[in-house]
Design a protein around this motif. Sequence first.
Motif, short mmCIF file in Angstrom:
data_model
loop_
_atom_site.label_atom_id
_atom_site.label_comp_id
_atom_site.label_asym_id
_atom_site.label_seq_id
_atom_site.Cartn_x
_atom_site.Cartn_y
_atom_site.Cartn_z
N TYR A 1 18.26 -24.57 2.39
CA TYR A 1 18.33 -23.61 1.29
C TYR A 1 19.42 -22.58 1.56
O TYR A 1 19.59 -22.12 2.70
N ARG A 2 20.14 -22.22 0.53
CA ARG A 2 21.08 -21.11 0.62
C ARG A 2 20.30 -19.82 0.39
O ARG A 2 19.52 -19.72 -0.56
N LEU A 3 20.53 -18.82 1.23
CA LEU A 3 19.75 -17.59 1.18
C LEU A 3 20.64 -16.40 0.80
O LEU A 3 21.72 -16.21 1.35
N LEU A 4 20.13 -15.60 -0.15
CA LEU A 4 20.81 -14.39 -0.58
C LEU A 4 19.78 -13.26 -0.64
O LEU A 4 18.57 -13.51 -0.67
N THR A 5 20.25 -12.04 -0.70
CA THR A 5 19.37 -10.92 -1.02
C THR A 5 19.89 -10.22 -2.27
O THR A 5 21.10 -10.21 -2.52
N GLY B 1 17.93 -1.40 -3.63
CA GLY B 1 18.47 -0.50 -2.62
C GLY B 1 19.94 -0.77 -2.40
O GLY B 1 20.68 -1.04 -3.35
N SER B 2 20.38 -0.73 -1.15
CA SER B 2 21.81 -0.92 -0.88
C SER B 2 22.06 -2.13 0.00
O SER B 2 21.26 -2.43 0.91
N LEU C 1 23.46 -8.74 -1.82
CA LEU C 1 23.80 -8.14 -3.10
C LEU C 1 22.90 -6.96 -3.40
O LEU C 1 21.77 -6.87 -2.91
N ASP C 2 23.44 -6.05 -4.21
CA ASP C 2 22.59 -4.96 -4.70
C ASP C 2 22.95 -4.64 -6.15
O ASP C 2 23.90 -5.20 -6.70
N VAL C 3 22.18 -3.74 -6.73
CA VAL C 3 22.31 -3.51 -8.17
C VAL C 3 23.51 -2.66 -8.54
O VAL C 3 23.75 -2.41 -9.73
N ASP D 1 24.99 -15.74 -10.73
CA ASP D 1 26.43 -15.89 -10.98
C ASP D 1 27.21 -15.80 -9.66
O ASP D 1 28.15 -16.56 -9.43
N GLN D 2 26.83 -14.84 -8.82
CA GLN D 2 27.51 -14.70 -7.53
C GLN D 2 27.29 -15.93 -6.66
O GLN D 2 28.17 -16.31 -5.88
#
Length: 230
Positions: free
Chosen positions: A115-119, A123-124, A145-147, A165-166
């Motif tokens: 699995y490819r993992l992202l956050t 927060g930051s 990633l963050d908002v 998208d990213q």
Amino acid sequence: MVAPNRIRVIVFDVNETLSDLGPLGDRFEDIDVPSDALPTWFTAVLRDGFALTAAGGYADFAEVAAENVRVLLARFPGWSGDAEEAARHVVEGFAALSVHPDVPGGVRALRAAGYRLLTMTNGSAAATRRLLDGAGLLEHFEALLDVSGPRCWKPAPAAYRYATDQAGVRPEEALLVAVHPWDVDGARRAGLAGAWLRRHRSHYPGVMLRPDWEAPSLPDLARDLGVAAR
């Protein structure tokens, strides 16, 4: 139920999902506020971030968090001190947090399974980097990633779509993992699958879309996805 083999990317929420916020209670004690103010304060931070997004506005997590420390202090008529310094002390506590004990094994098992993992956090990304680096897990994540990217807080649909998208995948190829039912619900409404880590929680609100998976810990979720925890 979504087929696990359809999922290519797992997107993790960070605050409370990966990180243990408990030690922030000591920060409140340091500024002469009871540690049990932590849940009320954190809920207020989320509320204000959600409200700004719903109204078409935006502010970074640290700014909203600091302002809510000031709001909290105003509720203690006898409190005396430097409110700016107190707010800084509490918010800087995020840089010293650790992951929950179940996180390393679950993350490693999911990554080893391909699995490819992202956050993706309200927060930051900088705080996420410190958290994962401290746990020896940073190498397992391809993006933090963050908002601040979409300039809207989760659970706005655009926040989840920014993450997919990213990653370069369709929403239906991604799974959002969170302890927060509102986050799981938001992800599902944006077209992602959702997994609820129920850590010490027993009730998922019936007014929200049900998770595709739920588990008491991250290794348990990995097993539910057909991964042998390592």
